[in-house]
Design a protein around this motif. Structure first.
Motif, PDB file in Angstrom:
ATOM      1  N   ILE A   1      33.504 -12.162 -24.216  1.00  0.00           N
ATOM      2  CA  ILE A   1      33.204 -13.163 -23.202  1.00  0.00           C
ATOM      3  C   ILE A   1      33.822 -14.479 -23.652  1.00  0.00           C
ATOM      4  N   VAL A   2      34.716 -15.011 -22.853  1.00  0.00           N
ATOM      5  CA  VAL A   2      35.281 -16.332 -23.122  1.00  0.00           C
ATOM      6  C   VAL A   2      34.450 -17.301 -22.285  1.00  0.00           C
ATOM      7  N   CYS A   3      33.539 -17.992 -22.956  1.00  0.00           N
ATOM      8  CA  CYS A   3      32.503 -18.774 -22.281  1.00  0.00           C
ATOM      9  C   CYS A   3      33.070 -19.936 -21.472  1.00  0.00           C
ATOM     10  N   ASN A   4      32.358 -20.220 -20.406  1.00  0.00           N
ATOM     11  CA  ASN A   4      32.712 -21.262 -19.459  1.00  0.00           C
ATOM     12  C   ASN A   4      31.505 -22.187 -19.314  1.00  0.00           C
ATOM     13  N   PRO A   5      31.706 -23.504 -19.198  1.00  0.00           N
ATOM     14  CA  PRO A   5      30.569 -24.414 -19.067  1.00  0.00           C
ATOM     15  C   PRO A   5      29.733 -24.184 -17.813  1.00  0.00           C
ATOM     16  N   GLY A   6      30.230 -23.386 -16.875  1.00  0.00           N
ATOM     17  CA  GLY A   6      29.458 -23.088 -15.671  1.00  0.00           C
ATOM     18  C   GLY A   6      28.340 -22.084 -15.904  1.00  0.00           C
ATOM     19  N   ASP A   7      28.301 -21.479 -17.073  1.00  0.00           N
ATOM     20  CA  ASP A   7      27.260 -20.502 -17.388  1.00  0.00           C
ATOM     21  C   ASP A   7      26.182 -21.118 -18.264  1.00  0.00           C
ATOM     22  N   ARG A   8      24.987 -20.604 -18.134  1.00  0.00           N
ATOM     23  CA  ARG A   8      23.857 -20.966 -18.981  1.00  0.00           C
ATOM     24  C   ARG A   8      23.561 -19.752 -19.861  1.00  0.00           C
ATOM     25  N   MET A   9      22.822 -19.951 -20.912  1.00  0.00           N
ATOM     26  CA  MET A   9      22.491 -18.835 -21.807  1.00  0.00           C
ATOM     27  C   MET A   9      21.721 -17.742 -21.071  1.00  0.00           C
ATOM     28  N   GLU A  10      20.884 -18.096 -20.125  1.00  0.00           N
ATOM     29  CA  GLU A  10      20.137 -17.077 -19.368  1.00  0.00           C
ATOM     30  C   GLU A  10      21.093 -16.206 -18.561  1.00  0.00           C
ATOM     31  N   ASP A  11      22.152 -16.781 -18.002  1.00  0.00           N
ATOM     32  CA  ASP A  11      23.154 -16.002 -17.275  1.00  0.00           C
ATOM     33  C   ASP A  11      23.814 -14.992 -18.215  1.00  0.00           C
ATOM     34  N   ILE A  12      24.170 -15.458 -19.400  1.00  0.00           N
ATOM     35  CA  ILE A  12      24.820 -14.584 -20.383  1.00  0.00           C
ATOM     36  C   ILE A  12      23.859 -13.497 -20.847  1.00  0.00           C
ATOM     37  N   ARG A  13      22.602 -13.862 -21.095  1.00  0.00           N
ATOM     38  CA  ARG A  13      21.602 -12.881 -21.517  1.00  0.00           C
ATOM     39  C   ARG A  13      21.447 -11.781 -20.470  1.00  0.00           C
ATOM     40  N   ARG A  14      21.319 -12.169 -19.199  1.00  0.00           N
ATOM     41  CA  ARG A  14      21.178 -11.169 -18.126  1.00  0.00           C
ATOM     42  C   ARG A  14      22.404 -10.270 -18.050  1.00  0.00           C
ATOM     43  N   PHE A  15      23.584 -10.859 -18.198  1.00  0.00           N
ATOM     44  CA  PHE A  15      24.811 -10.065 -18.181  1.00  0.00           C
ATOM     45  C   PHE A  15      24.814  -9.055 -19.327  1.00  0.00           C
ATOM     46  N   LEU A  16      24.431  -9.496 -20.521  1.00  0.00           N
ATOM     47  CA  LEU A  16      24.464  -8.635 -21.703  1.00  0.00           C
ATOM     48  C   LEU A  16      23.477  -7.479 -21.611  1.00  0.00           C
TER      49      LEU A  16
ATOM     50  N   GLY B   1      23.189  -5.484 -19.260  1.00  0.00           N
ATOM     51  CA  GLY B   1      23.887  -4.375 -18.629  1.00  0.00           C
ATOM     52  C   GLY B   1      25.125  -3.901 -19.363  1.00  0.00           C
ATOM     53  N   VAL B   2      25.404  -4.469 -20.522  1.00  0.00           N
ATOM     54  CA  VAL B   2      26.596  -4.116 -21.287  1.00  0.00           C
ATOM     55  C   VAL B   2      26.337  -2.868 -22.122  1.00  0.00           C
ATOM     56  N   GLU B   3      27.251  -1.909 -22.052  1.00  0.00           N
ATOM     57  CA  GLU B   3      27.109  -0.664 -22.807  1.00  0.00           C
ATOM     58  C   GLU B   3      27.862  -0.683 -24.130  1.00  0.00           C
ATOM     59  N   GLN B   4      28.805  -1.586 -24.282  1.00  0.00           N
ATOM     60  CA  GLN B   4      29.607  -1.645 -25.497  1.00  0.00           C
ATOM     61  C   GLN B   4      28.738  -2.039 -26.695  1.00  0.00           C
ATOM     62  N   HIS B   5      29.133  -1.533 -27.867  1.00  0.00           N
ATOM     63  CA  HIS B   5      28.381  -1.768 -29.092  1.00  0.00           C
ATOM     64  C   HIS B   5      28.664  -3.149 -29.691  1.00  0.00           C
ATOM     65  N   TYR B   6      29.881  -3.646 -29.510  1.00  0.00           N
ATOM     66  CA  TYR B   6      30.282  -4.923 -30.091  1.00  0.00           C
ATOM     67  C   TYR B   6      30.430  -5.972 -28.999  1.00  0.00           C
ATOM     68  N   ILE B   7      29.800  -7.113 -29.205  1.00  0.00           N
ATOM     69  CA  ILE B   7      29.867  -8.212 -28.242  1.00  0.00           C
ATOM     70  C   ILE B   7      30.449  -9.421 -28.968  1.00  0.00           C
ATOM     71  N   PHE B   8      31.545  -9.927 -28.442  1.00  0.00           N
ATOM     72  CA  PHE B   8      32.192 -11.105 -29.011  1.00  0.00           C
ATOM     73  C   PHE B   8      32.134 -12.219 -27.977  1.00  0.00           C
ATOM     74  N   MET B   9      31.761 -13.402 -28.414  1.00  0.00           N
ATOM     75  CA  MET B   9      31.698 -14.550 -27.515  1.00  0.00           C
ATOM     76  C   MET B   9      32.573 -15.655 -28.081  1.00  0.00           C
ATOM     77  N   ASP B  10      33.547 -16.062 -27.303  1.00  0.00           N
ATOM     78  CA  ASP B  10      34.455 -17.134 -27.704  1.00  0.00           C
ATOM     79  C   ASP B  10      34.070 -18.406 -26.952  1.00  0.00           C
ATOM     80  N   ASP B  11      34.257 -19.532 -27.578  1.00  0.00           N
ATOM     81  CA  ASP B  11      33.961 -20.837 -26.975  1.00  0.00           C
ATOM     82  C   ASP B  11      32.504 -20.958 -26.543  1.00  0.00           C
ATOM     83  N   VAL B  12      31.596 -20.355 -27.310  1.00  0.00           N
ATOM     84  CA  VAL B  12      30.182 -20.382 -26.952  1.00  0.00           C
ATOM     85  C   VAL B  12      29.643 -21.811 -26.940  1.00  0.00           C
ATOM     86  N   ASP B  13      30.289 -22.706 -27.669  1.00  0.00           N
ATOM     87  CA  ASP B  13      29.854 -24.100 -27.676  1.00  0.00           C
ATOM     88  C   ASP B  13      30.067 -24.780 -26.326  1.00  0.00           C
ATOM     89  N   LYS B  14      30.796 -24.143 -25.422  1.00  0.00           N
ATOM     90  CA  LYS B  14      30.990 -24.697 -24.085  1.00  0.00           C
ATOM     91  C   LYS B  14      29.786 -24.451 -23.175  1.00  0.00           C
TER      92      LYS B  14
END
Length: 125
Positions: A85-100, A102-115
């Motif tokens: 996930i290449v983070c965007n300032p339009g997302d909140r942590m709750e949006d990302i949590r809800r998305f995750l 439903g994720v089936e992949q074992h490895y989750i990488f988040m880039d630019d999370v400081d945004k």
């Protein structure tokens, strides 16, 4: 079913890559053509562990965090078993949590999370 192309979801403003789209993103970005990061082997050893693990990379801009992340994905061949996930300032942590959820992949990488505006207050997700 989502395709193997770059995914933009209705729940996230962030770009999401997995499978062939992740491979293409890494290859076209030229991350593997750059010198290997000093701690690439240590990060690979850590990610190969049996337990679920969280790896947070922090540092000043331009220090190679993103390159290290993508080099680790490529070196371990995690394209199908990873989501980036290449983070965007339009997302909140709750949006990302809800998305995750439903994720089936074992490895989750988040880039630019400081945004993400509320990352520091909610990074325990």
């Amino acid at each position: 079913m989502e395709t193997e192309t770059t995914r933009k979801t209705t729940t996230l403003h962030s770009a999401v890559y997995t499978g062939a789209a992740l491979r293409e993103h890494i290859e076209t970005g030229g991350f593997c053509a750059l010198p290997k990061r000093d701690c690439l082997e240590a990060v690979g050893d850590y990610l190969r562990g049996r337990e679920k693990r969280v790896l947070g990379l922090c540092g000043l801009p331009g220090t190679g965090r993103t390159t290290l992340m993508y080099q680790a994905v490529a070196a371990l061949g995690l394209y199908e078993d990873a989501v980036c996930i290449v983070c965007n300032p339009g997302d909140r942590m709750e949006d990302i949590r809800r998305f995750l959820l439903g994720v089936e992949q074992h490895y989750i990488f988040m880039d630019d999370v400081d945004k993400v505006p509320d990352f520091q207050e909610n990074c325990g997700f």
